[in-house]
Design an enzyme around this catalytic site. Structure first.
Site, PDB file in Angstrom:
ATOM      1  N   ASP A  80      41.290  66.932  64.273  1.00  0.00           N
ATOM      2  CA  ASP A  80      40.075  66.383  63.680  1.00  0.00           C
ATOM      3  C   ASP A  80      40.272  65.900  62.250  1.00  0.00           C
ATOM      4  O   ASP A  80      41.200  66.298  61.558  1.00  0.00           O
ATOM      5  CB  ASP A  80      38.939  67.408  63.731  1.00  0.00           C
ATOM      6  CG  ASP A  80      39.289  68.719  63.029  1.00  0.00           C
ATOM      7  OD1 ASP A  80      40.459  69.149  63.119  1.00  0.00           O
ATOM      8  OD2 ASP A  80      38.406  69.308  62.378  1.00  0.00           O
ATOM      9  N   GLU A 138      39.197  71.873  63.843  1.00  0.00           N
ATOM     10  CA  GLU A 138      39.764  72.882  62.946  1.00  0.00           C
ATOM     11  C   GLU A 138      38.964  72.975  61.651  1.00  0.00           C
ATOM     12  O   GLU A 138      38.756  74.057  61.113  1.00  0.00           O
ATOM     13  CB  GLU A 138      41.238  72.558  62.637  1.00  0.00           C
ATOM     14  CG  GLU A 138      41.954  73.625  61.828  1.00  0.00           C
ATOM     15  CD  GLU A 138      41.684  73.551  60.327  1.00  0.00           C
ATOM     16  OE1 GLU A 138      41.574  74.619  59.680  1.00  0.00           O
ATOM     17  OE2 GLU A 138      41.565  72.435  59.795  1.00  0.00           O
TER      18      GLU A 138
END
Length: 388
Positions: A80, A138
């Site tokens: 991400d 994350e």
């Protein structure tokens, strides 16, 4: 026998291409469909890998089964990006508005994708199984835990786990690792203050939610300095405060949110009980009410000492002992900590710093792509040394 350094150096152009393609398509949280699709397609092009997609929504797992009995090693990368508008001026800058790989996850993915291809080609020198974990979210709210709950650590059961991250606080050409706690536990809290709105010229008829919120922020800043053991480093940060819309009105409501950090698991678990009485006391004194929400985040990231020793042995072959650093622990957080709670884990940093470089989570963050080869070589050598 194939020279590992030459094998990895031959991937220089490929790793750069992968990183730049991923840098153009940053996505947030669990909504990493394009990114996960690219990762899955690349893994699927590697002979000998079994690929599973859609884990915990958008997680991807590649599995290399050597066909020989042995341990199982998991290597992990995060997918991400951040909700930040890019200002690097790079030719391959983000094509998604207000989204940027400002934490280097594009580099983390590129390292692990190249590693997967190399290890598949070296399968005859390995035993056991290697799992390549690509996780969403994350940065927040965390994709590792739901991927674990979906069973990625089983069938076969993972014995060891290794992950890495680009780190501009260390100079390029170095690697950083340490035993014990390397990164903090993190959580998020949200508070809504409810007062009584009214005319800005008549404060005596109101309960000022904005003023109350300001007092709450000030009081929370004293939690660490006056309520917690100074020998246990901790942080309470309020990062967002919103109230009101016009200059001549006292707002009825105010919203604030923040994060907590600590290396101490007990403090991490007790933060809600520590913060809420402070908020309540201020609101009671100001005549306001409140709503408090605390979201328990990631536990401390703790490296297994035996794993660190083994990873360091592999690192010496990569950069030499003089370029392996034992860094200070960071108040940053990492949800691969959930994986490490269930396996023997080691997390290391790939130095990416250069003079004048921007820090992580900055709109101008960038790095020299050559450092990615050091992360790849470390992954490959750790795998060969542990499963060879």
């Amino acid at each position: 026998m194939t020279d590992i350094k030459e094998l990895i150096l031959a991937e220089k152009a490929n790793i750069s291409t992968i990183r730049q393609v991923l840098h153009k398509i940053p996505e947030i949280g669990f909504s990493v469909e394009k990114t996960a699709g690219f990762v899955a397609d690349h893994l699927g092009s590697i002979p000998g890998l079994e690929v599973t997609t859609g884990i915990a929504g958008t997680g991807v797992l590649g599995v290399l089964n050597t066909g020989k009995p042995g341990k199982t090693l998991l290597l992990r990368a995060d997918m991400d990006a951040l909700p930040i508008g890019e200002e690097t001026g790079l030719a391959f800058a983000s094509t998604h508005d207000q989204m940027m790989h400002a934490c280097g996850h594009d580099g983390n993915m590129a390292m692990l994708l190249i590693t997967a291809g190399l290890l598949a080609g070296l399968a005859d020198r390995l035993s056991g199984t290697i799992k390549f974990m690509f996780q969403p979210a994350e940065e927040w709210p965390g994709g590792a835990k739901p991927m674990i709950e979906a069973g990625i650590l089983e069938n076969p059961k993972v014995d060891y786990a290794v992950a890495c991250h680009l780190w501009p606080a260390l100079p390029a050409g170095t690697l950083g690792v340490k035993s014990g706690i390397m990164m903090s536990a993190a959580s998020v809290f949200d508070v809504e203050i409810i007062g009584k709105g009214g005319h800005g010229a008549m404060p005596h008829l109101c309960v000022d939610a904005l003023d109350t919120a300001c007092q709450v922020v000030n009081a929370l800043q004293r939690v660490v300095s006056r309520q917690l053991n100074p020998m246990s480093p901790s942080v309470v940060t309020v990062g967002s405060l919103h109230a009101g819309s016009v200059a001549n009105a006292i707002p009825e409501k105010a919203q604030l949110s923040g994060t907590t950090r600590t290396f101490d698991p007990e403090i991490w678990a007790n933060y809600p009980k520590i913060l809420e009485p402070v908020i309540k006391g201020v609101c009671d004194a100001m005549g306001a009410s409140y709503e408090f929400k605390f979201t328990q985040g990631y536990p401390p990231l703790e490296n297994d000492p035996d794993m660190v020793a083994r990873v360091k042995e592999s690192m010496v072959k990569v950069v030499g002992a003089d370029h392996i650093k034992e860094p200070e622990s960071s108040m940053g957080a990492e949800d691969v900590s959930f994986v490490f709670e269930k396996t023997k884990g080691c997390y290391f940093w790939v130095g990416s710093g250069f003079e004048g470089c921007a820090p992580l989570h900055n709109s101008r963050f960038d790095f020299d792509e050559s450092v990615l080869l050091l992360g790849v070589e470390t992954f490959v050598r750790v795998s060969l040394d542990m499963l060879g």
